[in-house]
Design an enzyme around this catalytic site. Sequence first.
Site, PDB file in Angstrom:
ATOM      1  N   GLY A  86      -1.436   7.416   0.818  1.00  0.00           N
ATOM      2  CA  GLY A  86      -1.846   7.564   2.217  1.00  0.00           C
ATOM      3  C   GLY A  86      -0.784   7.202   3.250  1.00  0.00           C
ATOM      4  CB  ILE A  87      -1.149   5.163   6.343  1.00  0.00           C
ATOM      5  CG1 ILE A  87      -2.229   6.048   6.994  1.00  0.00           C
ATOM      6  CG2 ILE A  87      -0.238   4.545   7.388  1.00  0.00           C
ATOM      7  CD1 ILE A  87      -3.249   5.277   7.845  1.00  0.00           C
TER       8      ILE A  87
ATOM      9  CG  ASP B  86      -0.457   0.453  -3.946  1.00  0.00           C
ATOM     10  OD1 ASP B  86      -1.550   0.120  -4.457  1.00  0.00           O
ATOM     11  OD2 ASP B  86      -0.380   1.181  -2.943  1.00  0.00           O
TER      12      ASP B  86
ATOM     13  CE1 TYR C 190     -10.738  -0.624   6.955  1.00  0.00           C
ATOM     14  CE2 TYR C 190     -11.253  -0.058   9.223  1.00  0.00           C
ATOM     15  CZ  TYR C 190     -10.428   0.038   8.132  1.00  0.00           C
ATOM     16  OH  TYR C 190      -9.270   0.772   8.203  1.00  0.00           O
TER      17      TYR C 190
ATOM     18  CB  SER D 176      -4.325  -3.076  13.224  1.00  0.00           C
ATOM     19  OG  SER D 176      -5.609  -3.453  13.648  1.00  0.00           O
TER      20      SER D 176
ATOM     21  N   GLY E 159      -4.828  -1.718   2.096  1.00  0.00           N
ATOM     22  CA  GLY E 159      -6.147  -1.974   2.673  1.00  0.00           C
ATOM     23  C   GLY E 159      -7.205  -1.230   1.895  1.00  0.00           C
TER      24      GLY E 159
ATOM     25  CG  ASP F  55      -4.960  -7.703  -6.985  1.00  0.00           C
ATOM     26  OD1 ASP F  55      -5.233  -7.534  -5.776  1.00  0.00           O
ATOM     27  OD2 ASP F  55      -5.816  -7.789  -7.881  1.00  0.00           O
ATOM     28  CG  LEU F  56      -1.064  -7.563  -1.545  1.00  0.00           C
ATOM     29  CD1 LEU F  56      -0.739  -6.643  -0.361  1.00  0.00           C
ATOM     30  CD2 LEU F  56      -0.095  -8.740  -1.568  1.00  0.00           C
TER      31      LEU F  56
ATOM     32  N   GLY G 251       0.823  -1.204   0.000  1.00  0.00           N
ATOM     33  CA  GLY G 251       0.000   0.000   0.000  1.00  0.00           C
ATOM     34  C   GLY G 251       0.856   1.252   0.000  1.00  0.00           C
TER      35      GLY G 251
HETATM   36  N1  LIG Z   1      -7.184   6.450   6.814  1.00  0.00           N
HETATM   37  C1  LIG Z   1      -7.670   6.056   7.979  1.00  0.00           C
HETATM   38  O1  LIG Z   1      -8.431   6.784   8.650  1.00  0.00           O
HETATM   39  C2  LIG Z   1      -7.286   4.704   8.531  1.00  0.00           C
HETATM   40  C3  LIG Z   1      -7.625   4.429   9.868  1.00  0.00           C
HETATM   41  C4  LIG Z   1      -7.287   3.188  10.399  1.00  0.00           C
HETATM   42  C5  LIG Z   1      -6.618   2.265   9.615  1.00  0.00           C
HETATM   43  N2  LIG Z   1      -6.305   2.554   8.319  1.00  0.00           N
HETATM   44  C6  LIG Z   1      -5.605   1.534   7.538  1.00  0.00           C
HETATM   45  O2  LIG Z   1      -4.410   2.076   7.015  1.00  0.00           O
HETATM   46  C7  LIG Z   1      -4.070   1.383   5.817  1.00  0.00           C
HETATM   47  C8  LIG Z   1      -3.767   2.397   4.736  1.00  0.00           C
HETATM   48  O3  LIG Z   1      -4.937   3.127   4.469  1.00  0.00           O
HETATM   49  P1  LIG Z   1      -4.916   4.588   3.835  1.00  0.00           P
HETATM   50  O4  LIG Z   1      -5.893   5.377   4.589  1.00  0.00           O
HETATM   51  O5  LIG Z   1      -3.510   5.042   3.691  1.00  0.00           O
HETATM   52  O6  LIG Z   1      -5.592   4.271   2.415  1.00  0.00           O
HETATM   53  P2  LIG Z   1      -5.133   4.587   0.925  1.00  0.00           P
HETATM   54  O7  LIG Z   1      -6.290   4.211   0.069  1.00  0.00           O
HETATM   55  O8  LIG Z   1      -4.584   5.947   0.826  1.00  0.00           O
HETATM   56  O9  LIG Z   1      -3.953   3.543   0.710  1.00  0.00           O
HETATM   57  C9  LIG Z   1      -4.190   2.158   0.639  1.00  0.00           C
HETATM   58  C10 LIG Z   1      -3.318   1.580  -0.448  1.00  0.00           C
HETATM   59  O10 LIG Z   1      -3.563   0.165  -0.500  1.00  0.00           O
HETATM   60  C11 LIG Z   1      -3.548  -0.211  -1.852  1.00  0.00           C
HETATM   61  N3  LIG Z   1      -4.289  -1.436  -2.105  1.00  0.00           N
HETATM   62  C12 LIG Z   1      -5.638  -1.605  -2.029  1.00  0.00           C
HETATM   63  N4  LIG Z   1      -5.968  -2.836  -2.447  1.00  0.00           N
HETATM   64  C13 LIG Z   1      -4.809  -3.464  -2.794  1.00  0.00           C
HETATM   65  C14 LIG Z   1      -4.504  -4.744  -3.324  1.00  0.00           C
HETATM   66  N5  LIG Z   1      -5.465  -5.628  -3.626  1.00  0.00           N
HETATM   67  N6  LIG Z   1      -3.211  -5.063  -3.543  1.00  0.00           N
HETATM   68  C15 LIG Z   1      -2.224  -4.153  -3.295  1.00  0.00           C
HETATM   69  N7  LIG Z   1      -2.451  -2.924  -2.800  1.00  0.00           N
HETATM   70  C16 LIG Z   1      -3.737  -2.573  -2.562  1.00  0.00           C
HETATM   71  C17 LIG Z   1      -4.216   0.958  -2.582  1.00  0.00           C
HETATM   72  O11 LIG Z   1      -3.924   0.936  -3.974  1.00  0.00           O
HETATM   73  C18 LIG Z   1      -3.641   2.147  -1.849  1.00  0.00           C
HETATM   74  O12 LIG Z   1      -2.465   2.638  -2.471  1.00  0.00           O
HETATM   75  C19 LIG Z   1      -5.251   0.480   5.492  1.00  0.00           C
HETATM   76  O13 LIG Z   1      -4.945  -0.843   5.904  1.00  0.00           O
HETATM   77  C20 LIG Z   1      -6.375   1.049   6.334  1.00  0.00           C
HETATM   78  O14 LIG Z   1      -7.324   0.072   6.681  1.00  0.00           O
HETATM   79  C21 LIG Z   1      -6.630   3.753   7.764  1.00  0.00           C
END
Ligand SMILES: NC(=O)c1ccc[n+]([C@@H]2O[C@H](COP(=O)([O-])OP(=O)(O)OC[C@H]3O[C@@H](n4cnc5c(N)ncnc54)[C@H](O)[C@@H]3O)[C@@H](O)[C@H]2O)c1
Length: 253
Positions: A12-13, A32, A149, A112, A71, A41-42, A8
């Site tokens: 984002g994170i 990613d 989720y 998580s 995620g 692709d996971l 990922g």
């Molecule tokens: N943003 C929040 O408020 C928040 C809060 C708690 C937890 N999280 C967790 O943090 C993690 C990152 O989330 P984020 O907010 O940065 O989201 P984001 O959408 O910005 O980033 C997630 C990344 O995961 C990649 N991804 C999705 N499906 C995939 C797959 N099948 N194979 C490979 N890559 C894949 C996406 O392409 C994306 O680049 C996630 O696990 C999310 O559940 C986020």
Amino acid sequence: MGTFVITGGASGIGKAIADKLRDDGHNCLSLDLQTADIVADLSSPAGRQQAAKDIEAATAGELSGLVTSAGVGSHLPDMGLITEVNYFGTVELVEALRPLLARNRASVLLVSSNSAPMPTNDDFVDRLLDGDREAARALAESMHGQQVYSGTKQAVTRWMRRHTVACAEAGIRINAIGPGYTRTPLSLAAEDHPQYGEAIKQFIATIPIGRPGQPEDMAEAASFLLSERASFICGAMLYVDGGHDAMMRPDAL
Ligand SMILES: NC(=O)c1ccc[n+]([C@@H]2O[C@H](COP(=O)([O-])OP(=O)(O)OC[C@H]3O[C@@H](n4cnc5c(N)ncnc54)[C@H](O)[C@@H]3O)[C@@H](O)[C@H]2O)c1
């Protein structure tokens, strides 16, 4: 300085963690769906096995750490996809990489969520922890997206706790972070949701520290937990959520 793989890592994170680890002097490879050093692709068993092979090849067998941030959000209509990516896309990848991680005495950080302790369907979590994909996916179809989720995040965290000792004995230090609401493309999509958007905005207004999280907040915690400064921290779930979990569960440890 070592080589880290961040799933990922394109957004984002995950992207913020990759940027921070690079600032710390490490070599970072993002994994990613697109725009990544390793495109994978996971969401399927075959995709996860291929991803593990590609990681081994791309790192030439030298892997200091793995961060699993890939995620998808609870607003998606596909319950099977949330189940596959958020749970199996995390734990099956770590399992497939276990020999490589052990050879390198690597550090693993699972992303998580602070939704992990929230109410969900306990049978769903049990089926995930049993590794019963078909039963878990079937149960998910009858559940609300937020329950699916939080169930995947609870299972990821409990899987981490269950595997902490075996990992430590193999030389792998494993931990998790539980981000609270963090402004990223994933969370902004939920905030814009016509049905749930308003409730999410009200939820954000209750964060004790008075602001939503930023990806950089998660990156600071990740940088520390992956480093030698955290060498005695193992099996921990660190909430990085502006006090939201403490507010919601003041008497839970
Ligand atoms: N943003 C929040 O408020 C928040 C809060 C708690 C937890 N999280 C967790 O943090 C993690 C990152 O989330 P984020 O907010 O940065 O989201 P984001 O959408 O910005 O980033 C997630 C990344 O995961 C990649 N991804 C999705 N499906 C995939 C797959 N099948 N194979 C490979 N890559 C894949 C996406 O392409 C994306 O680049 C996630 O696990 C999310 O559940 C986020």
